[in-house]
Scaffold this motif. Structure first.
Motif, PDB file in Angstrom:
ATOM      1  N   TRP A  62      15.276  -0.898  -7.205  1.00  0.00           N
ATOM      2  CA  TRP A  62      15.826  -0.575  -5.890  1.00  0.00           C
ATOM      3  C   TRP A  62      14.986   0.446  -5.130  1.00  0.00           C
ATOM      4  O   TRP A  62      14.942   0.426  -3.908  1.00  0.00           O
ATOM      5  CB  TRP A  62      17.256  -0.047  -6.036  1.00  0.00           C
ATOM      6  CG  TRP A  62      17.335   1.292  -6.707  1.00  0.00           C
ATOM      7  CD1 TRP A  62      17.493   1.534  -8.044  1.00  0.00           C
ATOM      8  CD2 TRP A  62      17.240   2.571  -6.081  1.00  0.00           C
ATOM      9  NE1 TRP A  62      17.497   2.875  -8.304  1.00  0.00           N
ATOM     10  CE2 TRP A  62      17.350   3.548  -7.106  1.00  0.00           C
ATOM     11  CE3 TRP A  62      17.081   3.002  -4.768  1.00  0.00           C
ATOM     12  CZ2 TRP A  62      17.298   4.917  -6.857  1.00  0.00           C
ATOM     13  CZ3 TRP A  62      17.027   4.363  -4.517  1.00  0.00           C
ATOM     14  CH2 TRP A  62      17.135   5.308  -5.556  1.00  0.00           C
ATOM     15  N   ILE A  63      14.303   1.334  -5.854  1.00  0.00           N
ATOM     16  CA  ILE A  63      13.551   2.408  -5.198  1.00  0.00           C
ATOM     17  C   ILE A  63      12.416   1.866  -4.321  1.00  0.00           C
ATOM     18  O   ILE A  63      11.975   2.513  -3.369  1.00  0.00           O
ATOM     19  CB  ILE A  63      13.008   3.401  -6.257  1.00  0.00           C
ATOM     20  CG1 ILE A  63      12.513   4.681  -5.576  1.00  0.00           C
ATOM     21  CG2 ILE A  63      11.910   2.774  -7.100  1.00  0.00           C
ATOM     22  CD1 ILE A  63      12.171   5.789  -6.552  1.00  0.00           C
ATOM     23  N   TYR A  64      11.941   0.641  -4.642  1.00  0.00           N
ATOM     24  CA  TYR A  64      10.847   0.052  -3.865  1.00  0.00           C
ATOM     25  C   TYR A  64      11.207  -1.316  -3.284  1.00  0.00           C
ATOM     26  O   TYR A  64      10.328  -2.081  -2.892  1.00  0.00           O
ATOM     27  CB  TYR A  64       9.599  -0.098  -4.732  1.00  0.00           C
ATOM     28  CG  TYR A  64       8.948   1.211  -5.098  1.00  0.00           C
ATOM     29  CD1 TYR A  64       8.687   2.183  -4.129  1.00  0.00           C
ATOM     30  CD2 TYR A  64       8.583   1.490  -6.418  1.00  0.00           C
ATOM     31  CE1 TYR A  64       8.089   3.391  -4.452  1.00  0.00           C
ATOM     32  CE2 TYR A  64       7.979   2.692  -6.750  1.00  0.00           C
ATOM     33  CZ  TYR A  64       7.743   3.633  -5.766  1.00  0.00           C
ATOM     34  OH  TYR A  64       7.147   4.839  -6.087  1.00  0.00           O
ATOM     35  N   LEU A 106       1.074   6.552  -7.027  1.00  0.00           N
ATOM     36  CA  LEU A 106      -0.050   7.422  -7.400  1.00  0.00           C
ATOM     37  C   LEU A 106       0.193   8.884  -7.037  1.00  0.00           C
ATOM     38  O   LEU A 106      -0.486   9.766  -7.545  1.00  0.00           O
ATOM     39  CB  LEU A 106      -1.330   6.921  -6.715  1.00  0.00           C
ATOM     40  CG  LEU A 106      -1.814   5.533  -7.165  1.00  0.00           C
ATOM     41  CD1 LEU A 106      -3.010   5.091  -6.329  1.00  0.00           C
ATOM     42  CD2 LEU A 106      -2.181   5.544  -8.648  1.00  0.00           C
ATOM     43  N   SER A 107       1.139   9.127  -6.119  1.00  0.00           N
ATOM     44  CA  SER A 107       1.413  10.509  -5.722  1.00  0.00           C
ATOM     45  C   SER A 107       2.324  11.238  -6.715  1.00  0.00           C
ATOM     46  O   SER A 107       2.492  12.450  -6.629  1.00  0.00           O
ATOM     47  CB  SER A 107       2.056  10.533  -4.333  1.00  0.00           C
ATOM     48  OG  SER A 107       3.345   9.925  -4.363  1.00  0.00           O
ATOM     49  N   ARG A 108       2.947  10.463  -7.645  1.00  0.00           N
ATOM     50  CA  ARG A 108       3.840  11.068  -8.636  1.00  0.00           C
ATOM     51  C   ARG A 108       3.049  11.609  -9.822  1.00  0.00           C
ATOM     52  O   ARG A 108       1.957  11.127 -10.141  1.00  0.00           O
ATOM     53  CB  ARG A 108       4.864  10.038  -9.132  1.00  0.00           C
ATOM     54  CG  ARG A 108       5.652   9.361  -8.015  1.00  0.00           C
ATOM     55  CD  ARG A 108       6.426  10.360  -7.164  1.00  0.00           C
ATOM     56  NE  ARG A 108       7.058   9.721  -6.012  1.00  0.00           N
ATOM     57  CZ  ARG A 108       8.311   9.290  -6.010  1.00  0.00           C
ATOM     58  NH1 ARG A 108       9.059   9.397  -7.096  1.00  0.00           N
ATOM     59  NH2 ARG A 108       8.824   8.734  -4.920  1.00  0.00           N
ATOM     60  N   GLU A 109       3.639  12.567 -10.463  1.00  0.00           N
ATOM     61  CA  GLU A 109       2.974  13.194 -11.618  1.00  0.00           C
ATOM     62  C   GLU A 109       2.810  12.195 -12.756  1.00  0.00           C
ATOM     63  O   GLU A 109       1.757  12.116 -13.382  1.00  0.00           O
ATOM     64  CB  GLU A 109       3.799  14.403 -12.079  1.00  0.00           C
ATOM     65  CG  GLU A 109       3.126  15.197 -13.197  1.00  0.00           C
ATOM     66  CD  GLU A 109       3.920  16.432 -13.570  1.00  0.00           C
ATOM     67  OE1 GLU A 109       3.626  17.017 -14.624  1.00  0.00           O
ATOM     68  OE2 GLU A 109       4.832  16.821 -12.809  1.00  0.00           O
ATOM     69  N   GLN A 166       6.347   5.671 -13.005  1.00  0.00           N
ATOM     70  CA  GLN A 166       6.791   5.304 -11.662  1.00  0.00           C
ATOM     71  C   GLN A 166       6.473   3.842 -11.352  1.00  0.00           C
ATOM     72  O   GLN A 166       7.212   3.172 -10.634  1.00  0.00           O
ATOM     73  CB  GLN A 166       6.125   6.213 -10.626  1.00  0.00           C
ATOM     74  CG  GLN A 166       6.694   6.107  -9.223  1.00  0.00           C
ATOM     75  CD  GLN A 166       8.107   6.662  -9.132  1.00  0.00           C
ATOM     76  OE1 GLN A 166       8.516   7.452  -9.972  1.00  0.00           O
ATOM     77  NE2 GLN A 166       8.841   6.254  -8.110  1.00  0.00           N
ATOM     78  N   ALA A 167       5.376   3.330 -11.904  1.00  0.00           N
ATOM     79  CA  ALA A 167       4.966   1.943 -11.663  1.00  0.00           C
ATOM     80  C   ALA A 167       5.982   0.944 -12.206  1.00  0.00           C
ATOM     81  O   ALA A 167       6.068  -0.188 -11.724  1.00  0.00           O
ATOM     82  CB  ALA A 167       3.598   1.688 -12.279  1.00  0.00           C
ATOM     83  N   THR A 168       6.769   1.355 -13.197  1.00  0.00           N
ATOM     84  CA  THR A 168       7.773   0.453 -13.775  1.00  0.00           C
ATOM     85  C   THR A 168       8.921   0.184 -12.805  1.00  0.00           C
ATOM     86  O   THR A 168       9.723  -0.721 -13.023  1.00  0.00           O
ATOM     87  CB  THR A 168       8.345   1.032 -15.082  1.00  0.00           C
ATOM     88  OG1 THR A 168       8.993   2.284 -14.799  1.00  0.00           O
ATOM     89  CG2 THR A 168       7.231   1.259 -16.098  1.00  0.00           C
ATOM     90  N   CYS A 192       0.839  -1.214   0.000  1.00  0.00           N
ATOM     91  CA  CYS A 192       0.000   0.000   0.000  1.00  0.00           C
ATOM     92  C   CYS A 192       0.867   1.254   0.000  1.00  0.00           C
ATOM     93  O   CYS A 192       0.546   2.249  -0.655  1.00  0.00           O
ATOM     94  CB  CYS A 192      -0.933   0.011   1.213  1.00  0.00           C
ATOM     95  SG  CYS A 192      -2.322  -1.128   1.095  1.00  0.00           S
ATOM     96  N   ASN A 193       1.977   1.180   0.725  1.00  0.00           N
ATOM     97  CA  ASN A 193       2.916   2.317   0.747  1.00  0.00           C
ATOM     98  C   ASN A 193       3.505   2.555  -0.639  1.00  0.00           C
ATOM     99  O   ASN A 193       3.663   3.711  -1.068  1.00  0.00           O
ATOM    100  CB  ASN A 193       4.026   2.038   1.755  1.00  0.00           C
ATOM    101  CG  ASN A 193       4.992   3.188   1.884  1.00  0.00           C
ATOM    102  OD1 ASN A 193       4.643   4.265   2.357  1.00  0.00           O
ATOM    103  ND2 ASN A 193       6.228   2.989   1.459  1.00  0.00           N
ATOM    104  N   ILE A 194       3.811   1.459  -1.352  1.00  0.00           N
ATOM    105  CA  ILE A 194       4.350   1.573  -2.709  1.00  0.00           C
ATOM    106  C   ILE A 194       3.312   2.170  -3.648  1.00  0.00           C
ATOM    107  O   ILE A 194       3.606   3.101  -4.418  1.00  0.00           O
ATOM    108  CB  ILE A 194       4.811   0.195  -3.225  1.00  0.00           C
ATOM    109  CG1 ILE A 194       6.030  -0.281  -2.443  1.00  0.00           C
ATOM    110  CG2 ILE A 194       5.145   0.259  -4.715  1.00  0.00           C
ATOM    111  CD1 ILE A 194       6.500  -1.671  -2.817  1.00  0.00           C
ATOM    112  N   PHE A 195       2.075   1.655  -3.612  1.00  0.00           N
ATOM    113  CA  PHE A 195       1.021   2.156  -4.495  1.00  0.00           C
ATOM    114  C   PHE A 195       0.713   3.626  -4.214  1.00  0.00           C
ATOM    115  O   PHE A 195       0.477   4.410  -5.137  1.00  0.00           O
ATOM    116  CB  PHE A 195      -0.247   1.305  -4.332  1.00  0.00           C
ATOM    117  CG  PHE A 195      -0.089  -0.104  -4.849  1.00  0.00           C
ATOM    118  CD1 PHE A 195       0.558  -0.353  -6.043  1.00  0.00           C
ATOM    119  CD2 PHE A 195      -0.579  -1.184  -4.127  1.00  0.00           C
ATOM    120  CE1 PHE A 195       0.717  -1.649  -6.518  1.00  0.00           C
ATOM    121  CE2 PHE A 195      -0.435  -2.474  -4.589  1.00  0.00           C
ATOM    122  CZ  PHE A 195       0.217  -2.704  -5.792  1.00  0.00           C
TER     123      PHE A 195
END
Length: 219
Positions: free
Chosen positions: A164-166, A149-152, A157-159, A142-145
């Motif tokens: 490493w970022i997630y 969704l908070s990014r423009e 970002q989903a890719t 949920c933190n990842i999603f």
């Protein structure tokens, strides 16, 4: 079915002392909160220790500890080394913190070995661990999603879902835990499902087993 369930619940409370019920539930709560936030698990730890005190006489705790003294003596010696360090060290504040961290590591085995193996419902304990892990995984995902969704440009970002970022530290960051610790608990739970005889019925249905294991392997 409802009547049958009510009968089973009533029968459960009639055939078990409140101390035994408290012990069983606090044990599952303690194990289930191992993958979660430290503050929640600390509550579970002290509930488990408290339940052990309540049930100590009924479970012949002293006799059980005597039978396991070969395992407990090394733990006691390690704990005594920390206490000796308390008197020898000049940095008293640091030693006090270290002793505070070590106390639970001594109390947990002491509480565990004060019971017999048959006093634990291992199937319920494994399931509690699995539920705790699943709740932790959902929180992390949920933190990842939310981050995506908070990014423009959230499609781009989903890719990064498996990058490493997630992953690693960032994956379990919401739980304030260590990724290796969480991973070891997942391996322990998966091993129980795959090899423990208590889950033989689940293993006989491969579709159910796959659906249960899939999110843990994915994580």
């Amino acid at each position: 079915m409802k009547t049958r369930m009510m009968f089973d619940i009533k029968n459960y409370f009639l055939n078990n002392s409140w101390q035994n019920i408290f012990f069983k539930w606090s044990t599952c709560f303690f194990v289930g909160t191992l993958p979660l936030l430290l503050k929640i698990n600390t509550i579970g730890l002290w509930l488990f220790i408290l339940s052990t005190i309540f049930i100590f006489k009924e479970h012949n705790g002293l006799e059980n500890l005597k039978r396991n003294k070969k395992l407990l003596i090394p733990l006691l010696l390690v704990f005594l080394m920390f206490l000796i360090g308390f008197f020898l060290s000049k940095d008293i504040l640091r030693v006090q913190k270290d002793v505070g961290r070590v106390v639970p590591l001594f109390l947990i085995p002491l509480a565990v070995f004060s019971h017999r193996k048959k006093d634990y419902n291992l199937k319920h304990i494994y399931l509690a661990l699995g539920i705790g892990l699943f709740v932790g995984m959902v929180i992390c995902w949920c933190n990842i999603f939310t981050s995506i969704l908070s990014r423009e440009n959230y499609f781009k970002q989903a890719t990064y879902f498996f990058n490493w970022i997630y992953t690693d530290w960032n994956l379990v960051k919401p739980l304030d835990g260590h990724p290796s610790y969480f991973a070891v608990l997942i391996v322990f739970f998966i091993s129980a499902l795959l090899f423990d005889k208590r889950f033989a019925k689940m293993r006989s249905n491969r579709i159910v087993l796959f659906l249960v294991l899939f999110p843990y392997f994915l994580f």
